[in-house]
Write an enzyme that holds these catalytic residues in place. Structure first.
Site, PDB file in Angstrom:
ATOM      1  CD1 TRP A 186       0.360   0.505   3.365  1.00  0.00           C
ATOM      2  CD2 TRP A 186      -0.197  -1.651   3.071  1.00  0.00           C
ATOM      3  NE1 TRP A 186       0.837  -0.194   4.444  1.00  0.00           N
ATOM      4  CE2 TRP A 186       0.502  -1.514   4.298  1.00  0.00           C
ATOM      5  CE3 TRP A 186      -0.650  -2.920   2.693  1.00  0.00           C
ATOM      6  CZ2 TRP A 186       0.759  -2.604   5.135  1.00  0.00           C
ATOM      7  CZ3 TRP A 186      -0.381  -3.993   3.525  1.00  0.00           C
ATOM      8  CH2 TRP A 186       0.319  -3.834   4.721  1.00  0.00           C
ATOM      9  NE  ARG A 187       4.718   2.382   4.687  1.00  0.00           N
ATOM     10  CZ  ARG A 187       5.531   2.185   5.709  1.00  0.00           C
ATOM     11  NH1 ARG A 187       6.766   1.746   5.486  1.00  0.00           N
ATOM     12  NH2 ARG A 187       5.143   2.443   6.942  1.00  0.00           N
ATOM     13  CD  GLU A 235      -2.961   3.403   7.820  1.00  0.00           C
ATOM     14  OE1 GLU A 235      -3.076   2.926   8.978  1.00  0.00           O
ATOM     15  OE2 GLU A 235      -1.855   3.648   7.309  1.00  0.00           O
ATOM     16  CB  THR A 246      -4.479  -7.055  11.778  1.00  0.00           C
ATOM     17  OG1 THR A 246      -5.846  -7.116  12.171  1.00  0.00           O
ATOM     18  CG2 THR A 246      -4.081  -8.368  11.122  1.00  0.00           C
ATOM     19  N   GLY A 305     -11.340 -10.461  11.066  1.00  0.00           N
ATOM     20  CA  GLY A 305     -12.147 -10.162  12.231  1.00  0.00           C
ATOM     21  C   GLY A 305     -12.740  -8.759  12.184  1.00  0.00           C
ATOM     22  CE1 TYR A 357      -2.701   5.715  12.512  1.00  0.00           C
ATOM     23  CE2 TYR A 357      -4.411   4.247  11.675  1.00  0.00           C
ATOM     24  CZ  TYR A 357      -3.075   4.623  11.760  1.00  0.00           C
ATOM     25  OH  TYR A 357      -2.137   3.923  11.061  1.00  0.00           O
ATOM     26  CG  ASP A 412      -0.702   3.704  15.301  1.00  0.00           C
ATOM     27  OD1 ASP A 412       0.212   4.365  15.859  1.00  0.00           O
ATOM     28  OD2 ASP A 412      -0.461   2.829  14.457  1.00  0.00           O
ATOM     29  CB  CYS A 416      17.146   1.992  23.622  1.00  0.00           C
ATOM     30  SG  CYS A 416      15.561   2.044  24.509  1.00  0.00           S
ATOM     31  CB  CYS A 418      15.900   4.090  19.025  1.00  0.00           C
ATOM     32  SG  CYS A 418      14.623   5.363  18.847  1.00  0.00           S
TER      33      CYS A 418
END
Length: 360
Positions: free
Chosen positions: A20-21, A33, A39, A77, A116, A134, A195, A198
């Site tokens: 989807w990108r 989204e 999920t 779901g 969102y 989110d 970390c 990051c």
């Protein structure tokens, strides 16, 4: 260096290749989204690809029947999301000429679109400076700025929304939002954040104070309530009696083998027989247990037992909307509710082995 610059530099080198990108189509972003809510990304990929094969654009979905849409959602779901998505794209088709609108007020007015999802569509598809907050973003910012309020509280969400808006890239808001999503899902993960990997470690208040494992503050969830159920597999030749659940509530509008909730008190078999008669008009005798399974929802745990049942031959069931005899060959057109899909697969396997006689 500002948070946005550090984040975007990291994202440019580390972003995931997701279907989807690959373009900025707002419809594809919208679908992804909704699918990604609660999920995992890897689990969504095959569902997204299958969806796009059948509904490649907004109009193809807008023209589809609800039953088929729900069937293509099977496995993700939360089926109300599929219905809301269908309603939302129909609203776009009818009110906006088939073009997803470009203002927050209009997008958030579409069925099933919350703050969102609206932020994700507007920032990624239209490069609008709109936060998309989110669970991942809440976690990242609670650590970055040591937000110690309970993370799902309105106070914490309000603080974090403002912090995200303050730090958001003016030029690349969509990439900024997607970078936060990736960071939260791959590095700033729950319990034990990574970390050392990051890009924002030097900016992180929780890291400086040694609180990265303590934040965000979350209230404990109540365990799902256990509900005991019995379901009747009632057959006449190649036809089985199926019931459609109500249009509102859990697994709304989906199909099931007639089911009765069994309380803690009383004789289960008697309660089941009486419940089936009230629901279907059938007087049944239980032959044998076919399958037992557990299905966990966010707030319920179904412990369900499927019994093969013999119905009195003189009892006629009307073929109405909610209760009908359905040939097994037509089951693929139906969306079965939760664990009832497991029973359907069990029976399909029996049929493929030509062992119907084992039911007799």
């Amino acid at each position: 260096m500002k948070i946005a610059q550090l984040l975007l530099t990291w994202y440019e080198n580390s972003k995931r290749d997701l279907p989807w990108r690959r373009d900025k189509d707002p419809y594809r972003i919208w679908v992804s989204e909704i699918m990604l809510q609660q999920t995992r990304v890897e689990a969504v990929k095959p569902y997204f690809d299958r969806w796009m094969e059948r509904f490649p654009d907004l109009e193809s979905l807008a023209e589809a029947e609800e039953e088929e849409v729900v069937r293509h959602w099977q496995g993700l779901g939360y089926y109300s999301r599929a219905r809301n998505l269908l309603q939302g794209v129909r609203e776009v088709s009818q009110s906006y000429g088939g073009q997803v609108p470009q203002t927050k007020e209009e997008v958030i007015g579409l069925a099933g679109v919350g703050d969102y999802t609206a932020g994700a569509i507007l920032s990624i598809a239209y490069n609008k400076k709109e936060p998309a907050i989110d669970g991942n973003v809440l976690r990242v910012f609670s650590r970055l700025f040591c937000v110690e309020e309970e993370i799902s509280s309105p106070a914490a969400k309000k603080v974090i929304k403002q912090l995200v808006a303050d730090e958001m890239s003016e030029e690349h808001p969509g990439d900024f939002n997607q970078a936060l999503m990736d960071l939260g899902s791959s590095i700033c993960i729950p319990k034990t954040p990574r970390c050392t990997l990051c890009p924002l470690a030097d900016c992180c208040c929780a890291k400086r104070k040694g609180k990265e494992g303590q934040l965000p503050v979350k209230k404990k969830k109540a365990p799902p309530k256990a509900v005991r159920l019995m379901a009747g597999v009632i057959r006449q030749g190649e036809f089985f009696l199926l019931h459609q659940r109500p249009n509102r509530g859990l697994l709304a509008g989906m199909w099931e083998f007639p089911t009765v909730e069994i309380g803690e008190d009383g004789e289960a078999m008697d309660i089941f027989r009486q419940g089936i008669q009230e629901k279907t008009g059938q007087v049944i005798e239980l032959e044998r247990l076919l399958l037992q399974c557990t299905h966990i929802f966010s707030h319920r745990q179904w412990d369900i037992s499927f019994y093969y049942c013999i119905a009195a031959p003189d009892r006629i069931v009307p073929n109405d909307r909610e209760l009908k005899w359905v040939n097994r060959t037509d089951w693929e057109k139906l969306s079965f509710a939760g664990p009832h899909r497991k029973m359907e697969k069990y029976l399909a396997e029996k049929n493929s082995q030509e062992s119907w006689q084992s039911f007799e």
